[in-house]
Design an enzyme around this catalytic site. Structure first.
Site, PDB file in Angstrom:
ATOM      1  N   GLY A   1       0.830  -1.207   0.000  1.00  0.00           N
ATOM      2  CA  GLY A   1       0.000   0.000   0.000  1.00  0.00           C
ATOM      3  C   GLY A   1       0.862   1.253   0.000  1.00  0.00           C
TER       4      GLY A   1
ATOM      5  N   ARG B   1       7.260   1.792   1.007  1.00  0.00           N
ATOM      6  CA  ARG B   1       7.602   0.371   1.195  1.00  0.00           C
ATOM      7  C   ARG B   1       8.020  -0.219  -0.151  1.00  0.00           C
ATOM      8  NH1 ARG B   1       2.834  -2.434   3.108  1.00  0.00           N
ATOM      9  NH2 ARG B   1       3.050  -1.088   4.913  1.00  0.00           N
TER      10      ARG B   1
ATOM     11  N   ARG C   1       1.457  10.906  -9.163  1.00  0.00           N
ATOM     12  CA  ARG C   1       0.828  11.001  -7.828  1.00  0.00           C
ATOM     13  C   ARG C   1       1.728  10.489  -6.707  1.00  0.00           C
ATOM     14  NH1 ARG C   1      -5.275  11.348  -7.935  1.00  0.00           N
ATOM     15  NH2 ARG C   1      -5.729  11.944 -10.074  1.00  0.00           N
TER      16      ARG C   1
ATOM     17  N   ARG D   1       0.070  -8.709  -3.127  1.00  0.00           N
ATOM     18  CA  ARG D   1      -0.001  -7.595  -2.190  1.00  0.00           C
ATOM     19  C   ARG D   1       0.840  -7.916  -0.962  1.00  0.00           C
ATOM     20  NH1 ARG D   1      -1.740  -3.722   0.961  1.00  0.00           N
ATOM     21  NH2 ARG D   1      -2.907  -4.228   2.835  1.00  0.00           N
TER      22      ARG D   1
ATOM     23  N   SER E   1       0.118  -4.379   5.591  1.00  0.00           N
ATOM     24  CA  SER E   1       0.007  -4.481   7.051  1.00  0.00           C
ATOM     25  C   SER E   1      -1.451  -4.740   7.410  1.00  0.00           C
ATOM     26  CB  SER E   1       0.521  -3.204   7.718  1.00  0.00           C
ATOM     27  OG  SER E   1      -0.235  -2.085   7.316  1.00  0.00           O
TER      28      SER E   1
ATOM     29  N   ASP F   1      -0.680  -4.233  14.157  1.00  0.00           N
ATOM     30  CA  ASP F   1      -1.344  -3.815  15.392  1.00  0.00           C
ATOM     31  C   ASP F   1      -2.399  -4.859  15.742  1.00  0.00           C
ATOM     32  OD1 ASP F   1      -2.403  -2.204  12.907  1.00  0.00           O
ATOM     33  OD2 ASP F   1      -4.122  -2.515  14.227  1.00  0.00           O
TER      34      ASP F   1
ATOM     35  N   ARG G   1       6.326  -0.068   9.848  1.00  0.00           N
ATOM     36  CA  ARG G   1       5.417  -0.571   8.803  1.00  0.00           C
ATOM     37  C   ARG G   1       6.016  -0.357   7.412  1.00  0.00           C
ATOM     38  NH1 ARG G   1      -0.626   0.573  11.421  1.00  0.00           N
ATOM     39  NH2 ARG G   1       0.128   0.416  13.541  1.00  0.00           N
TER      40      ARG G   1
HETATM   41  O1  LIG Z   1       0.319  -1.240   4.892  1.00  0.00           O
HETATM   42  P1  LIG Z   1      -0.638  -1.218   3.736  1.00  0.00           P
HETATM   43  O2  LIG Z   1      -0.205  -2.073   2.620  1.00  0.00           O
HETATM   44  O3  LIG Z   1      -0.959   0.197   3.267  1.00  0.00           O
HETATM   45  O4  LIG Z   1      -2.017  -1.858   4.292  1.00  0.00           O
HETATM   46  C1  LIG Z   1      -2.786  -1.385   5.390  1.00  0.00           C
HETATM   47  O5  LIG Z   1      -2.370  -0.145   5.898  1.00  0.00           O
HETATM   48  C2  LIG Z   1      -3.243   0.920   5.466  1.00  0.00           C
HETATM   49  C3  LIG Z   1      -3.904   1.529   6.677  1.00  0.00           C
HETATM   50  O6  LIG Z   1      -2.943   1.999   7.578  1.00  0.00           O
HETATM   51  C4  LIG Z   1      -4.248   0.270   4.526  1.00  0.00           C
HETATM   52  O7  LIG Z   1      -3.801   0.410   3.204  1.00  0.00           O
HETATM   53  C5  LIG Z   1      -4.243  -1.156   5.007  1.00  0.00           C
HETATM   54  O8  LIG Z   1      -4.685  -2.119   4.094  1.00  0.00           O
HETATM   55  O1  LIG Z   2      -6.402  -1.526   7.698  1.00  0.00           O
HETATM   56  C1  LIG Z   2      -5.694  -1.718   8.683  1.00  0.00           C
HETATM   57  C2  LIG Z   2      -4.309  -1.957   8.577  1.00  0.00           C
HETATM   58  C3  LIG Z   2      -3.573  -2.176   9.705  1.00  0.00           C
HETATM   59  N1  LIG Z   2      -4.190  -2.132  10.903  1.00  0.00           N
HETATM   60  C4  LIG Z   2      -5.518  -1.905  11.009  1.00  0.00           C
HETATM   61  O2  LIG Z   2      -6.040  -1.880  12.132  1.00  0.00           O
HETATM   62  N2  LIG Z   2      -6.232  -1.696   9.902  1.00  0.00           N
END
Ligand SMILES: O=P(O)(O)O[C@H]1O[C@H](CO)[C@@H](O)[C@H]1O
Ligand SMILES: O=c1cc[nH]c(=O)[nH]1
Length: 234
Positions: free
Chosen positions: A20, A24, A43, A87, A90, A204, A217
């Site tokens: 995401g 990263r 972007r 994908r 997190s 988390d 992250r």
């Molecule tokens: O760490 P990424 O890949 O962004 O994934 C998670 O983190 C983001 C939210 O903090 C959302 O995109 C969720 O899917």
């Molecule tokens: O979408 C997400 C990603 C990481 N942690 C969360 O709690 N929600």
């Protein structure tokens, strides 16, 4: 060149890792790919192509949420010929046995999004991972001595919801964790006859309220990156 990806035909490999966070993506390119070349900055959604163990691989940031990954997955497959999307994200744990920094493989992705309800006129489609990729990821994790959690996850449209106990509804049915993109990735890949899977690291826990930092992250979830790279070249 597509609307959101400023690459030329041939700049992107047939296999793409999709975090995401675009930073990263940069971390993966700089730490794992040989001769990485940045092909996208439209972007700020960074994309790179390089080689890993002699195989051409790309890494493309997807942004956060279903609409954002939907745009990138669609353009990668339809305009750049991508066949395999992994994908690397997190997630927040819903279960006591799914601990911080554990690895989760999304076998399927439930959702509170109306994406598929709209596409299927109110009926339910079950977005699932490609079995071959899932199996390779499991074998790779096992070889590395990692015990992944494999199962259903939630792809949510909401990060900051109104009801602090909403997640318990999903937890009761064994859903492992929450993130925000996989249901769209699996659905789009199915529709366009590409292969996809999601590998997550627990950042988390909704059970214990533990958290990792944004820097962790971005840069420290390396086990999932290494598993994803092995799936990519398989
Ligand atoms: O760490 P990424 O890949 O962004 O994934 C998670 O983190 C983001 C939210 O903090 C959302 O995109 C969720 O899917
Ligand atoms: O979408 C997400 C990603 C990481 N942690 C969360 O709690 N929600």
């Amino acid at each position: 060149m597509s609307i959101h990806i400023g690459a030329n035909p041939g700049d992107i490999a047939e296999v793409v890792l999709m975090p995401g966070d675009p930073l990263r993506a940069k971390f993966i390119a700089e730490n794992y790919l040989e001769n990485p070349v940045q092909y996208n900055n439209v972007r700020g959604m960074l994309g790179f192509t390089g080689t890993y163990k002699g195989h051409r691989i790309s890494v493309q940031g997807s942004g956060m949420g279903i609409p954002s990954i939907g745009i990138y997955a669609h353009e990668l497959i339809t305009e750049f010929g991508v066949r395999k999307l992994i994908r690397v994200g997190s997630c927040g744990s819903f279960q006591p046995h799914v601990k911080i920094r554990d690895i989760v493989f999304a076998m399927s992705a439930s959702t509170d999004s109306s994406l598929n309800k709209n596409a299927f006129r109110g009926m339910d489609f079950a977005p699932t991972a490609d079995f071959g990729m899932l199996m390779k990821a499991y074998e790779t994790a096992t070889e590395k001595g990692i015990k992944p959690h494999v199962g259903n996850i939630l792809s949510s449209d909401v990060f900051y919801g109104d009801d602090p106990d909403e997640w318990k509804r999903w937890a009761k049915y064994g859903v492992l964790a929450v993130e925000m993109e996989t249901t769209a990735l699996y659905s789009i890949a199915s529709k366009l006859r590409a292969k996809a899977m999601t590998i997550l690291t627990v950042s988390d826990s909704l059970v214990t309220s533990e958290e990792t930092t944004s820097e962790e992250r971005q840069n420290s979830f390396t086990e999932m990156m290494e598993i994803a790279l092995e799936v990519a070249i398989s």
